[in-house]
Design a protein around this motif. Structure first.
Motif, PDB file in Angstrom:
ATOM      1  N   ILE A  53     -79.505 -68.776 -15.361  1.00  0.00           N
ATOM      2  CA  ILE A  53     -80.057 -69.974 -16.013  1.00  0.00           C
ATOM      3  C   ILE A  53     -79.600 -70.060 -17.466  1.00  0.00           C
ATOM      4  O   ILE A  53     -80.209 -70.748 -18.278  1.00  0.00           O
ATOM      5  N   LYS A  74     -90.977 -73.231 -20.573  1.00  0.00           N
ATOM      6  CA  LYS A  74     -91.109 -74.621 -21.030  1.00  0.00           C
ATOM      7  C   LYS A  74     -92.552 -74.964 -21.406  1.00  0.00           C
ATOM      8  O   LYS A  74     -92.789 -75.789 -22.298  1.00  0.00           O
ATOM      9  N   ASP A 104     -85.487 -71.972 -25.944  1.00  0.00           N
ATOM     10  CA  ASP A 104     -84.983 -71.953 -24.558  1.00  0.00           C
ATOM     11  C   ASP A 104     -85.771 -70.964 -23.693  1.00  0.00           C
ATOM     12  O   ASP A 104     -85.231 -70.394 -22.752  1.00  0.00           O
ATOM     13  N   ASP A 137     -83.692 -76.697 -25.244  1.00  0.00           N
ATOM     14  CA  ASP A 137     -82.933 -76.877 -23.997  1.00  0.00           C
ATOM     15  C   ASP A 137     -83.843 -77.385 -22.878  1.00  0.00           C
ATOM     16  O   ASP A 137     -85.058 -77.188 -22.909  1.00  0.00           O
ATOM     17  N   LYS A 141     -74.490 -77.769 -14.239  1.00  0.00           N
ATOM     18  CA  LYS A 141     -75.878 -77.375 -14.067  1.00  0.00           C
ATOM     19  C   LYS A 141     -76.791 -78.558 -13.738  1.00  0.00           C
ATOM     20  O   LYS A 141     -78.002 -78.435 -13.821  1.00  0.00           O
TER      21      LYS A 141
HETATM   22  C1  DHB Z   1     -84.629 -72.428 -16.307  1.00  0.00           C
HETATM   23  C2  DHB Z   1     -84.671 -72.082 -17.652  1.00  0.00           C
HETATM   24  C3  DHB Z   1     -83.646 -72.467 -18.488  1.00  0.00           C
HETATM   25  O1  DHB Z   1     -83.673 -72.183 -19.805  1.00  0.00           O
HETATM   26  C4  DHB Z   1     -82.550 -73.159 -17.999  1.00  0.00           C
HETATM   27  O2  DHB Z   1     -81.555 -73.497 -18.853  1.00  0.00           O
HETATM   28  C5  DHB Z   1     -82.494 -73.488 -16.667  1.00  0.00           C
HETATM   29  C6  DHB Z   1     -83.535 -73.113 -15.812  1.00  0.00           C
HETATM   30  C7  DHB Z   1     -85.728 -72.026 -15.395  1.00  0.00           C
HETATM   31  O3  DHB Z   1     -86.685 -71.404 -15.875  1.00  0.00           O
HETATM   32  O4  DHB Z   1     -85.624 -72.304 -14.208  1.00  0.00           O
END
Ligand code: DHB
Ligand code: SAH
Ligand code: MG
Length: 222
Positions: free
Chosen positions: A39, A142, A139, A165, A210
């Protein structure tokens, strides 16, 4: 969600503007072999981080969410002599992989990988009077983004750029009914940017290998 055209265009761009090198390739290989999820940012996104850091003349960079240190290498390479990067990571295993990758990149004296929940390590940095940073790259988890913005502001000065991100999430950002904690986290992050008089911000949507996602870019104003 990915589209063959996005991947083909990414291949074209990466091959010309963000070609892999043995150190970056080895970092991805070591991360995969150690069982880390893939990721990390893409090559052209890593290059974006680097272009931004160089353009800002960043000497102090903070990253929240290290994984195997792939984005960290792109950012670390942007630093001038004497520059410093601190990267925060909750997983000791990820941090070990990252330290080995950073050593292979010759960045072990430039980058410090700090282990702990960013919810804990960021307040400790504020209490210790660390900062201000020139560039902050968010990053990690979330759901933590809104809190990371608050702490980042306390580690900023006017002109600091705060980049986050994965804020578009295949367009889910526009779904007010989403119950996905990552979507809700980035929505709250965008709302917090909108309500925060100390920053001016925007989002750049991205497509590529991605899939469909995006970066939130904010500058701290004086
Ligand atoms: C996820 C986290 C990230 O920082 C990313 O760029 C893509 C996926 C995840 O937690 O799935
Ligand atoms: N920046 C990396 C990718 C980071 S992936 C790159 O592009 O190469 C997100 C990372 O955040 C993972 O390694 C995960 O372990 C870490 N993370 C998740 N929650 C965290 C938290 N609360 N504090 C610090 N790191 C966290
Ligand atoms: Mg990410």
């Amino acid at each position: 969600m990915a589209d063959d055209r996005w991947t083909a265009a990414d291949d074209y761009i990466d091959a010309r503007l963000a070609p892999g090198d043995p150190v970056l390739e080895a970092a991805l290989k070591a991360a995969a072999e150690a069982g880390l999820p893939s990721i990390n940012v893409s090559p052209s996104q890593g290059k974006l981080l680097q272009v931004l850091a160089r353009g800002l003349g960043a000497r102090k960079i903070l990253e929240i969410g290290t994984l195997g240190g792939y984005s960290t290498i792109w950012l670390g390479r942007a630093l001038p002599p004497g520059g410093r990067l601190i990267t925060l990571e909750v997983s000791p295993h990820h941090a070990d992989v990252a330290r080995a990758n950073l050593a292979r990149a010759g960045l072990e004296k430039v980058v410090e990988v700090r282990v702990g929940r960013a919810q804990d390590t960021l307040p400790a940095m504020v209490a210790a009077g660390e900062g201000p940073f020139d560039l902050i790259f968010i990053d990690a988890d979330k759901a933590g983004y809104p809190a990371y913005l608050d702490w980042s502001l306390r580690l900023s000065r006017p002109g600091t750029v705060i980049l986050a991100d994965n804020v578009v999430r295949g367009g889910q950002i526009a779904d007010p009914a989403s119950e996905d904690e990552a979507v809700v986290g980035v929505q709250r992050y965008i709302e917090a940017l909108a309500a925060e008089p100390r920053v001016s911000a925007t989002v750049i949507q991205t497509v590529g290998r991605k899939g469909y996602d995006g970066f939130a870019l904010a500058v701290v104003q004086g």
